[in-house]
Design a protein around this motif. Structure first.
Motif, PDB file in Angstrom:
ATOM      1  N   ALA A 176       0.774  -1.332   0.012  1.00  0.00           N
ATOM      2  CA  ALA A 176      -0.019  -0.334  -0.210  1.00  0.00           C
ATOM      3  C   ALA A 176       0.743   1.444  -0.027  1.00  0.00           C
ATOM      4  O   ALA A 176       0.397   2.269   0.109  1.00  0.00           O
ATOM      5  CB  ALA A 176      -0.929   0.019   1.288  1.00  0.00           C
ATOM      6  N   LEU A 177       2.211   1.144  -0.121  1.00  0.00           N
ATOM      7  CA  LEU A 177       3.201   2.077  -0.018  1.00  0.00           C
ATOM      8  C   LEU A 177       2.914   3.078  -0.960  1.00  0.00           C
ATOM      9  O   LEU A 177       3.082   2.764  -2.290  1.00  0.00           O
ATOM     10  CB  LEU A 177       4.231   1.614   0.188  1.00  0.00           C
ATOM     11  CG  LEU A 177       5.616   2.776   0.761  1.00  0.00           C
ATOM     12  CD1 LEU A 177       5.100   2.796   2.394  1.00  0.00           C
ATOM     13  CD2 LEU A 177       6.735   1.980   0.944  1.00  0.00           C
ATOM     14  N   CYS A 178       2.762   4.414  -0.774  1.00  0.00           N
ATOM     15  CA  CYS A 178       2.554   5.845  -1.813  1.00  0.00           C
ATOM     16  C   CYS A 178       3.721   6.642  -1.880  1.00  0.00           C
ATOM     17  O   CYS A 178       4.048   7.129  -2.765  1.00  0.00           O
ATOM     18  CB  CYS A 178       1.228   6.330  -1.434  1.00  0.00           C
ATOM     19  SG  CYS A 178      -0.218   5.321  -1.775  1.00  0.00           S
ATOM     20  N   ARG A 179       4.394   6.569  -0.513  1.00  0.00           N
ATOM     21  CA  ARG A 179       5.522   7.439  -0.517  1.00  0.00           C
ATOM     22  C   ARG A 179       6.642   6.865   0.336  1.00  0.00           C
ATOM     23  O   ARG A 179       6.255   6.543   1.556  1.00  0.00           O
ATOM     24  CB  ARG A 179       5.174   9.017   0.220  1.00  0.00           C
ATOM     25  CG  ARG A 179       6.238   9.822   0.447  1.00  0.00           C
ATOM     26  CD  ARG A 179       5.814  10.924   1.018  1.00  0.00           C
ATOM     27  NE  ARG A 179       6.836  12.395   0.968  1.00  0.00           N
ATOM     28  CZ  ARG A 179       7.749  12.405   1.634  1.00  0.00           C
ATOM     29  NH1 ARG A 179       7.988  11.362   2.943  1.00  0.00           N
ATOM     30  NH2 ARG A 179       8.743  13.217   1.588  1.00  0.00           N
ATOM     31  N   LEU A 180       7.901   6.687  -0.192  1.00  0.00           N
ATOM     32  CA  LEU A 180       8.831   6.083   0.434  1.00  0.00           C
ATOM     33  C   LEU A 180      10.096   7.268   0.289  1.00  0.00           C
ATOM     34  O   LEU A 180      10.506   7.538  -0.577  1.00  0.00           O
ATOM     35  CB  LEU A 180       9.387   4.916  -0.478  1.00  0.00           C
ATOM     36  CG  LEU A 180      10.477   4.282   0.202  1.00  0.00           C
ATOM     37  CD1 LEU A 180      10.435   3.629   1.659  1.00  0.00           C
ATOM     38  CD2 LEU A 180      11.108   2.969  -0.653  1.00  0.00           C
ATOM     39  N   ASP A 181      10.690   7.391   1.749  1.00  0.00           N
ATOM     40  CA  ASP A 181      11.787   8.402   1.891  1.00  0.00           C
ATOM     41  C   ASP A 181      12.879   7.687   2.405  1.00  0.00           C
ATOM     42  O   ASP A 181      12.706   7.538   3.622  1.00  0.00           O
ATOM     43  CB  ASP A 181      11.187   9.654   2.661  1.00  0.00           C
ATOM     44  CG  ASP A 181      12.148  10.730   2.707  1.00  0.00           C
ATOM     45  OD1 ASP A 181      13.622  10.605   2.497  1.00  0.00           O
ATOM     46  OD2 ASP A 181      11.498  11.775   3.186  1.00  0.00           O
TER      47      ASP A 181
ATOM     48  N   LEU B 107       9.146   9.015  -4.503  1.00  0.00           N
ATOM     49  CA  LEU B 107      10.326   8.321  -3.879  1.00  0.00           C
ATOM     50  C   LEU B 107      11.439   9.339  -3.668  1.00  0.00           C
ATOM     51  O   LEU B 107      11.919   9.816  -4.599  1.00  0.00           O
ATOM     52  CB  LEU B 107      10.958   7.152  -5.244  1.00  0.00           C
ATOM     53  CG  LEU B 107      12.243   6.370  -4.778  1.00  0.00           C
ATOM     54  CD1 LEU B 107      12.097   5.570  -3.557  1.00  0.00           C
ATOM     55  CD2 LEU B 107      12.424   5.377  -5.854  1.00  0.00           C
ATOM     56  N   VAL B 108      11.876   9.393  -2.564  1.00  0.00           N
ATOM     57  CA  VAL B 108      12.919  10.361  -2.060  1.00  0.00           C
ATOM     58  C   VAL B 108      14.122   9.682  -1.660  1.00  0.00           C
ATOM     59  O   VAL B 108      14.283   8.743  -0.840  1.00  0.00           O
ATOM     60  CB  VAL B 108      12.496  11.198  -0.986  1.00  0.00           C
ATOM     61  CG1 VAL B 108      13.398  12.260  -0.508  1.00  0.00           C
ATOM     62  CG2 VAL B 108      11.018  11.874  -1.329  1.00  0.00           C
TER      63      VAL B 108
END
Length: 421
Positions: free
Chosen positions: A179-184, A206-207
């Motif tokens: 379910a990951l939408c933002r990975l920093d 993706l950061v």
């Protein structure tokens, strides 16, 4: 055997009395274990459902008591168990798909009366409050001492930040967070990205700021990120090149490439039709690709690059007379928009066609062309432009290609006439 998910227990007799169920599940912990029946004093296998309001749990007998399993959407973490007595449907949702399958298998064995000792049973005890909390959506870890070494990340995470943890690689446990939408993963020591990041089909941001990345793999460019990734931060790394397939990430809106060692931008950068913010300051760019003219940006930052002063008379000639048969055929395929693919022509020819250049006259050229560079005001492609240098300039050199001497001479004549005005 335990399972954490959303549960709704629906009494099938409600419609008889003109009543409806709430239609909304609550977070619960389900357990399958042994329990001694007070009336018969016999040990049986029960399903216990514990919620935040009922942490002691409600128990349902399983042996010879399941009427039907509904598992059409088990891959989405959903299923329903229909009991005979009481007449209820236990609706499960928001569960981990693999855990749900194992749980249903155990319930099926208990229903059939399999040997108790062969079942993965749990102790039926009241649960802790944290076990029935709502699924966690966001998690931020900015210290190595807080990084989980033995426990998994909550499967329900939609936003995950792991910074200042000195990670040298991407933890594979992160790649199971569907379910990951933002990975920093900024401010770590990551040198290489696994191709399996491309399996995060919901990933929109993706950061990777301030890591040790030296490459961005072709596999990532050809993964499901093509359809989901909108924001990509690769600033402060060690990138020198980006693969040609990088331009397949066509959903990108915001791209940050600052403070790398890039010698050039992707050849087909004009394919980023949705991009609105581009920053590639403090790299080693000397000239921009011709496709750069196709961009339509809101903000552009190319400050601190060693751009050369373009001179239309400085050119590279790679013309062959007469044109080779391969060059003529390749030009015809592109000019007449003839479909092609590896099932029709050799793969290496497909690769060459993808890197074709286009002359000002609109004709394609591959291995026979004249190349030069001209100065372009960056306001032509962006509403807001950060100054290119300390002198207040907003112009940068852009490559131009010509398919023949005639086209190049016409271009030079135009430069002379503009200079005389």
């Amino acid at each position: 055997m335990k399972l954490q998910c959303d549960v709704e227990v629906i009494n099938r007799m409600l419609p008889t009395f003109g009543l409806k169920s709430k239609g909304k599940g609550t977070r619960a912990m389900l357990s399958i274990g042994k329990h001694v029946d007070k009336t018969t004093q016999r040990s049986n296998v029960y399903l216990m459902i514990c919620t935040a309001k009922d942490r002691a749990g409600s128990k349902y007998k399983l042996k010879d008591n399941i009427e039907k399993f509904f598992t059409w959407f088990v891959e989405e973490g959903k299923a329903t168990v229909r009991l005979k007595e009481p007449a209820v449907d236990i609706c499960l949702s928001k569960a981990d798909a693999n855990s749900l399958k194992n749980f249903l298998s155990a319930a099926r064995l208990a229903h059939k009366g399999s040997d108790i000792d062969s079942l993965p049973l749990s102790t039926l005890t009241p649960v802790r409050a944290r076990d029935v909390e709502k699924p966690k959506k966001k998690l931020t870890i900015i210290s190595k001492k807080d990084y989980p070494l033995t426990s998994n990340f909550p499967y329900s995470l939609e936003q995950l930040q792991v910074s200042y943890c000195k990670l040298s690689r991407v933890d594979m446990r992160m790649l199971s967070l569907k379910a990951l939408c933002r990975l920093d993963l900024s401010n770590n020591h990551i040198k290489k990205l696994p191709a399996t990041i491309g399996d995060l089909s919901c990933l929109a941001e993706l950061v990777l700021h301030n890591n040790h990345l030296e490459s961005f793999s072709e596999a990532l460019c050809l993964s499901t990120l093509q359809r989901s990734l909108q924001h990509l931060d690769l600033s402060q790394n060690r990138l020198q090149f980006l693969p040609a397939q990088f331009c397949q990430l066509r959903e990108l809106v915001n791209l940050k490439l600052d403070d790398n060692k890039l010698l050039q931008l992707p050849f087909h950068i004009g394919q980023f039709t949705k991009m609105r913010f581009l920053s590639a300051a403090h790299n080693q760019l000397t000239v921009l690709p011709g496709d750069f003219r196709k961009l339509s940006l809101e903000n552009l930052d190319l400050f601190g690059n060693p751009f050369t002063q373009p001179n239309p008379l400085d050119h590279t000639i790679q013309l062959t007379f007469p044109l080779t048969l391969q060059e003529m055929a390749s030009r015809a395929v592109l000019n007449f928009r003839i479909p092609y693919g590896p099932h029709l022509i050799p793969f290496h020819l497909c690769h060459e066609l993808e890197f074709a250049k286009f002359c000002d006259c609109g004709q394609a050229c591959l291995n026979s062309y004249i190349q030069t560079a001209v100065s372009m005001n960056l306001h032509l492609v962006s509403h807001t432009v950060v100054l290119v240098d300390d002198m207040g300039g907003t112009e940068a050199p852009v490559q131009r290609h010509f398919c023949s001497l005639m086209c190049y001479c016409e271009f030079l004549d135009g430069c002379v006439q503009r200079g005389m005005r």
